[in-house]
Design an enzyme around this catalytic site. Structure first.
Site, short mmCIF file in Angstrom:
data_model
loop_
_atom_site.label_atom_id
_atom_site.label_comp_id
_atom_site.label_asym_id
_atom_site.label_seq_id
_atom_site.Cartn_x
_atom_site.Cartn_y
_atom_site.Cartn_z
N ASP A 112 1.14 -1.61 0.34
CA ASP A 112 -0.19 0.07 -0.26
C ASP A 112 1.26 1.06 0.05
O ASP A 112 1.29 1.33 1.01
CB ASP A 112 -0.74 0.12 1.29
CG ASP A 112 -2.02 0.91 0.61
OD1 ASP A 112 -3.32 0.49 1.18
OD2 ASP A 112 -1.68 1.71 0.99
N HIS A 138 -9.95 -5.16 -3.02
CA HIS A 138 -9.12 -5.53 -2.64
C HIS A 138 -9.34 -6.08 -1.77
O HIS A 138 -10.16 -5.23 -0.52
CB HIS A 138 -7.91 -4.16 -3.34
CG HIS A 138 -8.20 -3.03 -2.28
ND1 HIS A 138 -9.77 -2.37 -3.49
CD2 HIS A 138 -8.29 -2.62 -1.43
CE1 HIS A 138 -9.84 -1.03 -2.05
NE2 HIS A 138 -8.98 -1.43 -1.46
P1 5GP Z 1 -9.79 1.32 0.44
O1 5GP Z 1 -9.87 2.55 0.45
O2 5GP Z 1 -10.55 1.14 -1.32
O3 5GP Z 1 -10.26 -0.07 0.87
O4 5GP Z 1 -8.54 0.60 0.15
C1 5GP Z 1 -7.68 1.48 -0.66
C2 5GP Z 1 -6.37 2.06 -0.43
O5 5GP Z 1 -5.52 2.12 -1.53
C3 5GP Z 1 -5.66 2.42 0.35
O6 5GP Z 1 -4.95 1.86 1.90
C4 5GP Z 1 -4.69 3.46 -0.58
O7 5GP Z 1 -3.80 3.53 0.73
C5 5GP Z 1 -4.30 2.86 -1.43
N1 5GP Z 1 -3.84 3.65 -2.23
C6 5GP Z 1 -4.60 4.17 -3.02
N2 5GP Z 1 -3.86 4.63 -4.57
C7 5GP Z 1 -2.31 3.72 -4.48
C8 5GP Z 1 -1.74 3.56 -5.60
O8 5GP Z 1 -1.37 4.56 -6.54
N3 5GP Z 1 -0.82 2.73 -4.87
C9 5GP Z 1 -0.68 1.71 -4.44
N4 5GP Z 1 -0.02 1.60 -4.03
N5 5GP Z 1 -1.28 1.85 -3.29
C10 5GP Z 1 -2.50 3.36 -3.75
#
Ligand code: 5GP
Ligand code: ZN
Length: 113
Positions: free
Chosen positions: A29, A99
């Site tokens: 992440d 994810h």
């Molecule tokens: P959600 O809140 O949708 O469950 O989690 C999305 C996750 O994706 C977050 O923890 C955020 O930090 C991560 N994330 C968002 N954009 C990117 C990116 O471009 N690269 C990576 N490696 N992680 C990302």
């Protein structure tokens, strides 16, 4: 489609990839919430958990078992870890390509905030 995880899958934008196979990709992440924070992502674009059906049971099983195997390889299986799926706004989902989060390396709080 403007999906950041599809772009990572397609190698249009970089990521710190720890494992990939024909069905999934696992990478660190960008904004880690724990010393170990990986995202296990299907290659296929699926917007939310609500879009899954019974045909996806093997895929979801593979994502979960891969996260568990990675926890072992990263040395957090015995200390403990947390697997999290977020769904839609109140579930805390920001990226609309499903994810599985793998968190470890510190004590987790319960109940989650
Ligand atoms: P959600 O809140 O949708 O469950 O989690 C999305 C996750 O994706 C977050 O923890 C955020 O930090 C991560 N994330 C968002 N954009 C990117 C990116 O471009 N690269 C990576 N490696 N992680 C990302
Ligand atoms: Zn996508």
């Amino acid at each position: 489609m403007d999906c950041i995880f599809c772009k990572i899958v397609d190698q249009q934008i970089p990521a710190d990839i720890v494992l990939e196979d024909d069905q999934l990709i696992a990478f660190r992440d960008i904004n880690p919430q724990a010393p170990t924070h990986l995202l296990i992502v299907p290659r296929r674009h699926i917007a939310t958990l609500n879009d899954l059906d019974s045909d996806d049971s093997a895929l979801i099983s593979h994502l979960c078992l891969t996260a568990i195997r990675l926890a072992g390889e990263l040395g957090i299986a015995d200390s403990g870890y947390r697997l999290v799926w977020n769904c839609n706004a109140q579930g805390g989902q920001d990226v609309f390509h499903i994810h599985l989060h793998l968190f470890g390396g510190r004590n987790m709080h319960w109940p989650p905030g």
